[in-house]
Design an enzyme around this catalytic site. Structure first.
Site: not given
Ligand SMILES: [Fe+2]
Lengths: 167, 233
Positions: B104, B143, B153, B156, B158
């Protein structure tokens, strides 16, 4: 005929929403009694929740909807909305509707902020649904030095936890 | 107030607050039962967003910088409906995601994967009169996170949605079909019903896929709708 679909499940907002969900500090039309609403969130250990997003939705001074704001909490678990005190909405006492999103919350929490000392609190139909000994958790309290500043503490996962609603 | 209230969620449709396999829930989930709140104007009204507030490249995460981001270009599109099957127009949708490497663009993301100077990972769109939205982006990466040993995870995106009312607000995540991490992810597995979990997995769609350009995924979203009135029945 009405087709009934099943709503999409909620998932946590996670810790990285700041890259997208921009803050809105000021709720727009500030006609009426200007206030600063200081919200602080603590978790079950009393540790400040520094990665929550709080959204607020409230009526104006005449009870008309609506004003919207959203902020993320800082390292102290605090965020501050610049707003005007809401008026009564029909039979309800002045209140601010709140949703809380955070890492560790698989779905949002709903609560309400009422104003301590407001006479109409005694007749509010929603407060009446809350056990008397827990109503205090829904009260913002004026700052001793500056009565235009109202403090609201949100306690997660504790004996003294804030009342959360099934909305 | 019955004719204007929104339908309540059925048990099993939504994740619980406390789900011990997702460690962060333990100190944050409510420990006391929620108090049932009959819907009033405070819950059935909500902020209104105008499509004019959306910029030209807000829906296209591959065109927000001077160059193109690294990764597999994808189209993510679908309809927002209420649980009565009616389209939800003018719903604001905000999305955020990692870059192709699983990182991110966020100060607190310390995953040792490269940032991409051509990718922010944030998008915005408003549904049209048929409830349809469309994003162009790149496929996000998996990640690691600290929830448990070797926790990753699944890829995905959000999603944040404002429907017509304060009580229709929804924040969720969209997953990709066939992701081998899905069975190991406590965030997705917190949803009790298998069908509920499947609702968060987008469908690969050849009709949405554009030749020589991008793979297409369909992801429909259902928000709570108003309870049917006797008149409508
Ligand atoms: Fe996330």
């Amino acid at each position: 005929m009405i087709m009934e679909l099943i709503p999409t499940p909620s998932q946590t907002i996670g810790p990285f929403f700041h890259i997208c969900l921009t803050p809105q500090t000021d709720l727009g039309d500030l006609t009426g009694e200007r206030i600063r609403l200081v919200c602080r969130i603590l978790d079950g250990d009393g540790t400040p929740v520094n990665d929550a997003m709080i959204e607020v939705w409230q009526a104006g001074a005449a009870g008309e909807y609506g004003r919207f704001g959203r902020l993320c909490t800082n390292e102290d678990g605090v965020c501050v909305f610049e707003t005007a005190k809401p008026g009564r909405v029909a039979a309800q006492a002045p209140h601010v509707n709140v949703q809380i999103f955070a890492r560790g919350l698989l779905k949002q929490l709903f609560t309400r902020i009422y104003f301590e000392g407001e006479p109409s609190n005694l007749n509010d139909p929603i407060l009446a649904l809350v056990p008397e000994d827990r109503r205090g958790t829904l009260m913002a309290r004026p700052n001793a030095e500056d009565s235009s500043v109202w403090n609201f503490e949100i306690r997660l996962c504790a004996d003294s936890e804030t009342v959360f609603f099934d909305v | 107030m019955s004719q204007n209230t929104y339908r309540r969620h059925a048990p099993g449709d939504q994740p619980p607050y406390l789900y011990k396999q997702y460690a962060s829930t333990v100190r944050r989930a409510p420990s006391k039962p929620l108090i049932f709140l009959p819907h009033t104007l405070s819950e059935t009204s909500g902020p209104i967003f105008r499509p004019s507030a959306i910029g030209e490249t807000d829906h296209d995460l591959t065109r927000q910088h001077a160059g193109e981001p690294q990764g597999e270009r994808i189209i993510v599109t679908g309809r927002v409906l209420d649980d009565n099957g009616r389209a939800v127009p003018n719903a604001l949708i905000e999305i955020w995601q990692t870059n192709a490497a699983g990182r991110y663009r966020h100060a607190k993301d310390n995953h040792q994967a490269p940032l991409d100077p051509n990718f922010t990972g944030a998008g915005r769109a408003v549904t049209d009169e048929n409830g349809i939205y469309r994003f162009v982006t790149i496929k996000p990466g998996a990640y690691p996170w600290k929830n448990h040993h070797n926790a990753w995870r699944p890829a995905h995106i959000h999603f944040s949605l404002f429907g017509p009312a304060f009580c229709t607000r929804l924040i969720t995540q969209m997953y990709f079909p066939g992701d081998p991490l899905i069975p190991f992810d406590p965030v997705l597995q917190s949803i009790p019903d298998e069908k509920g979990r499947q609702r968060l997995v987008a469908k690969f769609d050849l009709d949405t896929t554009q030749p020589d350009w991008a793979l297409g995924y369909q992801f429909n979203i259902v928000l709570r709708g108003r309870e049917a009135t006797p008149f409508e029945k």
